[in-house]
Design a protein around this motif. Structure first.
Motif, PDB file in Angstrom:
ATOM      1  N   LEU A   4       0.849  -1.188   0.000  1.00 46.56           N
ATOM      2  CA  LEU A   4       0.000   0.000   0.000  1.00 46.56           C
ATOM      3  C   LEU A   4       0.889   1.243   0.000  1.00 46.56           C
ATOM      4  O   LEU A   4       1.730   1.403   0.870  1.00 46.56           O
ATOM      5  CB  LEU A   4      -0.905   0.027   1.233  1.00 46.56           C
ATOM      6  CG  LEU A   4      -1.831  -1.182   1.427  1.00 46.56           C
ATOM      7  CD1 LEU A   4      -2.650  -1.013   2.705  1.00 46.56           C
ATOM      8  CD2 LEU A   4      -2.736  -1.364   0.226  1.00 46.56           C
ATOM      9  N   VAL A   5       0.682   2.093  -0.990  1.00 48.41           N
ATOM     10  CA  VAL A   5       1.413   3.346  -1.072  1.00 48.41           C
ATOM     11  C   VAL A   5       0.506   4.423  -0.507  1.00 48.41           C
ATOM     12  O   VAL A   5      -0.476   4.801  -1.128  1.00 48.41           O
ATOM     13  CB  VAL A   5       1.824   3.678  -2.518  1.00 48.41           C
ATOM     14  CG1 VAL A   5       2.567   5.006  -2.567  1.00 48.41           C
ATOM     15  CG2 VAL A   5       2.667   2.550  -3.110  1.00 48.41           C
ATOM     16  N   SER A   6       0.804   4.848   0.702  1.00 44.05           N
ATOM     17  CA  SER A   6       0.064   5.836   1.479  1.00 44.05           C
ATOM     18  C   SER A   6      -1.043   5.148   2.268  1.00 44.05           C
ATOM     19  O   SER A   6      -1.833   4.387   1.730  1.00 44.05           O
ATOM     20  CB  SER A   6      -0.526   6.943   0.604  1.00 44.05           C
ATOM     21  OG  SER A   6      -1.090   7.954   1.395  1.00 44.05           O
ATOM     22  N   LEU A   7      -1.048   5.428   3.537  1.00 39.29           N
ATOM     23  CA  LEU A   7      -2.017   4.801   4.428  1.00 39.29           C
ATOM     24  C   LEU A   7      -2.929   5.865   5.032  1.00 39.29           C
ATOM     25  O   LEU A   7      -3.110   5.952   6.232  1.00 39.29           O
ATOM     26  CB  LEU A   7      -1.299   3.993   5.509  1.00 39.29           C
ATOM     27  CG  LEU A   7      -2.078   2.822   6.096  1.00 39.29           C
ATOM     28  CD1 LEU A   7      -2.550   1.864   5.029  1.00 39.29           C
ATOM     29  CD2 LEU A   7      -1.242   2.085   7.112  1.00 39.29           C
ATOM     30  N   GLY A   8      -3.518   6.660   4.152  1.00 39.83           N
ATOM     31  CA  GLY A   8      -4.514   7.638   4.572  1.00 39.83           C
ATOM     32  C   GLY A   8      -5.863   6.953   4.732  1.00 39.83           C
ATOM     33  O   GLY A   8      -5.949   5.744   4.965  1.00 39.83           O
ATOM     34  N   THR A   9      -6.915   7.690   4.573  1.00 37.12           N
ATOM     35  CA  THR A   9      -8.267   7.166   4.782  1.00 37.12           C
ATOM     36  C   THR A   9      -8.574   5.978   3.878  1.00 37.12           C
ATOM     37  O   THR A   9      -9.045   4.937   4.345  1.00 37.12           O
ATOM     38  CB  THR A   9      -9.309   8.278   4.552  1.00 37.12           C
ATOM     39  OG1 THR A   9      -9.013   9.369   5.437  1.00 37.12           O
ATOM     40  CG2 THR A   9     -10.716   7.779   4.816  1.00 37.12           C
ATOM     41  N   ILE A  10      -8.311   6.106   2.593  1.00 39.19           N
ATOM     42  CA  ILE A  10      -8.636   5.031   1.648  1.00 39.19           C
ATOM     43  C   ILE A  10      -7.709   3.844   1.850  1.00 39.19           C
ATOM     44  O   ILE A  10      -8.145   2.685   1.843  1.00 39.19           O
ATOM     45  CB  ILE A  10      -8.594   5.543   0.201  1.00 39.19           C
ATOM     46  CG1 ILE A  10      -9.680   6.599   0.013  1.00 39.19           C
ATOM     47  CG2 ILE A  10      -8.782   4.394  -0.794  1.00 39.19           C
ATOM     48  CD1 ILE A  10      -9.583   7.360  -1.294  1.00 39.19           C
ATOM     49  N   GLY A  11      -6.421   4.099   2.060  1.00 36.45           N
ATOM     50  CA  GLY A  11      -5.481   3.015   2.323  1.00 36.45           C
ATOM     51  C   GLY A  11      -5.854   2.222   3.566  1.00 36.45           C
ATOM     52  O   GLY A  11      -5.777   0.993   3.596  1.00 36.45           O
ATOM     53  N   THR A  61      -1.939   7.799  -2.882  1.00 34.58           N
ATOM     54  CA  THR A  61      -1.335   9.083  -2.548  1.00 34.58           C
ATOM     55  C   THR A  61      -2.174  10.251  -3.055  1.00 34.58           C
ATOM     56  O   THR A  61      -2.744  10.187  -4.144  1.00 34.58           O
ATOM     57  CB  THR A  61       0.069   9.206  -3.158  1.00 34.58           C
ATOM     58  OG1 THR A  61      -0.034   9.024  -4.568  1.00 34.58           O
ATOM     59  CG2 THR A  61       1.002   8.188  -2.577  1.00 34.58           C
ATOM     60  N   PRO A  62      -2.239  11.322  -2.279  1.00 36.34           N
ATOM     61  CA  PRO A  62      -2.920  12.521  -2.765  1.00 36.34           C
ATOM     62  C   PRO A  62      -2.048  13.223  -3.803  1.00 36.34           C
ATOM     63  O   PRO A  62      -0.827  13.044  -3.824  1.00 36.34           O
ATOM     64  CB  PRO A  62      -3.058  13.379  -1.504  1.00 36.34           C
ATOM     65  CG  PRO A  62      -1.925  12.955  -0.647  1.00 36.34           C
ATOM     66  CD  PRO A  62      -1.728  11.486  -0.923  1.00 36.34           C
TER      67      PRO A  62
END
Length: 124
Positions: A4-11, A61-62
């Protein structure tokens, strides 16, 4: 292995969806600390390592100045050979879509090295 590239809300939402499958999940996110990674049951890795180790890579990623040019052909070429890896690009609403998207310029290279789902829809 799922990367997973970026573990924000969607990740994080995808991570929760993956939990029942008992998969190895590795993450590249410079804002994720070691303690939180342990809590979430993921391994933090550098971006190139994520691409080289993962059978599936999911990008979250954003679109920011800091992330512009983050994924390059070097990363795509590092993906596993043999069985074709899967590259998920799920964050269309974050400004990644269309011909102006930063990933679009690597599409031809990416399609040579991976099967790509350009909009997986888990962000809906």
């Amino acid at each position: 292995t799922v990367g997973l590239v970026s573990l924000g809300t969607i990740g994080r939402k995808l991570l929760q969806l993956l939990k029942p499958f008992d998969l190895k999940v590795i993450v590249y996110d410079p804002f994720l600390c070691d303690a939180e990674a342990r809590e979430l049951g993921v391994e933090r890795v550098e971006l190139l390592e994520l691409f080289s180790r993962s059978d599936v890579v999911s990008l979250h990623t954003p679109q920011l100045a800091e992330t512009e040019g983050m994924i390059t052909d070097k990363h795509l070429r590092a993906m596993k050979s043999g069985d074709q890896p899967l590259l998920l690009r799920t964050n269309m609403e974050a400004g990644h879509g269309g011909k102006s998207g930063r990933f679009e310029r690597y599409r031809e290279v990416a399609e040579e090295y991976a099967f790509i789902l350009w909009q997986a829809g888990i962000d809906r």
